[in-house]
Design a protein around this motif. Structure first.
Motif, mmCIF file in Angstrom:
data_model
loop_
_atom_site.group_PDB
_atom_site.id
_atom_site.type_symbol
_atom_site.label_atom_id
_atom_site.label_comp_id
_atom_site.label_asym_id
_atom_site.label_seq_id
_atom_site.Cartn_x
_atom_site.Cartn_y
_atom_site.Cartn_z
ATOM 1 N N MET A 116 -52.041 19.011 -42.833
ATOM 2 C CA MET A 116 -52.249 20.389 -43.271
ATOM 3 C C MET A 116 -53.652 20.908 -42.942
ATOM 4 O O MET A 116 -53.892 22.106 -42.949
ATOM 5 C CB MET A 116 -51.979 20.530 -44.770
ATOM 6 C CG MET A 116 -52.910 19.718 -45.637
ATOM 7 S SD MET A 116 -52.435 19.744 -47.353
ATOM 8 C CE MET A 116 -53.600 20.908 -47.996
ATOM 9 N N CYS A 117 -54.588 20.025 -42.628
ATOM 10 C CA CYS A 117 -55.964 20.430 -42.298
ATOM 11 C C CYS A 117 -56.184 20.655 -40.807
ATOM 12 O O CYS A 117 -57.149 21.315 -40.416
ATOM 13 C CB CYS A 117 -56.938 19.360 -42.778
ATOM 14 S SG CYS A 117 -56.920 19.121 -44.563
ATOM 15 N N ILE A 118 -55.318 20.133 -39.969
ATOM 16 C CA ILE A 118 -55.520 20.175 -38.527
ATOM 17 C C ILE A 118 -55.589 21.605 -37.993
ATOM 18 O O ILE A 118 -56.499 21.946 -37.228
ATOM 19 C CB ILE A 118 -54.429 19.371 -37.789
ATOM 20 C CG1 ILE A 118 -54.560 17.879 -38.129
ATOM 21 C CG2 ILE A 118 -54.493 19.588 -36.289
ATOM 22 C CD1 ILE A 118 -55.822 17.228 -37.625
ATOM 23 N N MET A 137 -63.938 14.196 -33.560
ATOM 24 C CA MET A 137 -62.687 14.502 -34.172
ATOM 25 C C MET A 137 -61.599 14.338 -33.130
ATOM 26 O O MET A 137 -61.734 14.835 -32.016
ATOM 27 C CB MET A 137 -62.706 15.931 -34.704
ATOM 28 C CG MET A 137 -61.440 16.258 -35.412
ATOM 29 S SD MET A 137 -61.511 17.674 -36.478
ATOM 30 C CE MET A 137 -62.993 17.422 -37.346
ATOM 31 N N ASP A 138 -60.562 13.638 -33.485
ATOM 32 C CA ASP A 138 -59.431 13.429 -32.584
ATOM 33 C C ASP A 138 -58.228 14.127 -33.201
ATOM 34 O O ASP A 138 -57.631 13.629 -34.156
ATOM 35 C CB ASP A 138 -59.183 11.930 -32.417
ATOM 36 C CG ASP A 138 -58.103 11.615 -31.408
ATOM 37 O OD1 ASP A 138 -57.258 12.494 -31.129
ATOM 38 O OD2 ASP A 138 -58.094 10.478 -30.911
ATOM 39 N N PHE A 139 -57.891 15.305 -32.666
ATOM 40 C CA PHE A 139 -56.790 16.083 -33.223
ATOM 41 C C PHE A 139 -55.441 15.417 -32.983
ATOM 42 O O PHE A 139 -54.533 15.553 -33.790
ATOM 43 C CB PHE A 139 -56.775 17.495 -32.637
ATOM 44 C CG PHE A 139 -57.898 18.351 -33.147
ATOM 45 C CD1 PHE A 139 -57.972 18.699 -34.484
ATOM 46 C CD2 PHE A 139 -58.871 18.812 -32.290
ATOM 47 C CE1 PHE A 139 -59.006 19.494 -34.952
ATOM 48 C CE2 PHE A 139 -59.901 19.617 -32.748
ATOM 49 C CZ PHE A 139 -59.971 19.951 -34.086
#
Length: 73
Positions: A39-41, A1-3
């Motif tokens: 909105m999910c981060i 996962m790359d924020f």
């Protein structure tokens, strides 16, 4: 996962066969990158922090894996 880039790269999938969990390649055996809505981060970051606390509390009983969400056993 790359924020930073807000992407998730899927390289394999977790399958359940009866009561056993096993890792399996993706359907077409290739990695794919999926965009993550902004909105999910925050929720995913929170989950990573929560999981780090669980890992610390579990000491040596933690089964390592590179999953953001651990499956229920």
């Amino acid at each position: 996962m790359d924020f930073e880039r807000r992407t998730l790269t899927v390289r394999s999938q977790l399958q359940r066969g009866g009561k056993e969990l096993y890792e399996d390649p993706t359907k077409n055996r290739r990695a794919r990158t999926i965009p993550i809505p902004l909105m999910c981060i925050a929720r995913l970051r929170w989950q990573c922090l929560r999981q780090a606390a669980q890992r610390a509390a579990a000491w040596g009983d933690w089964k390592a894996g590179d999953y953001v969400l651990r499956p229920r056993r």
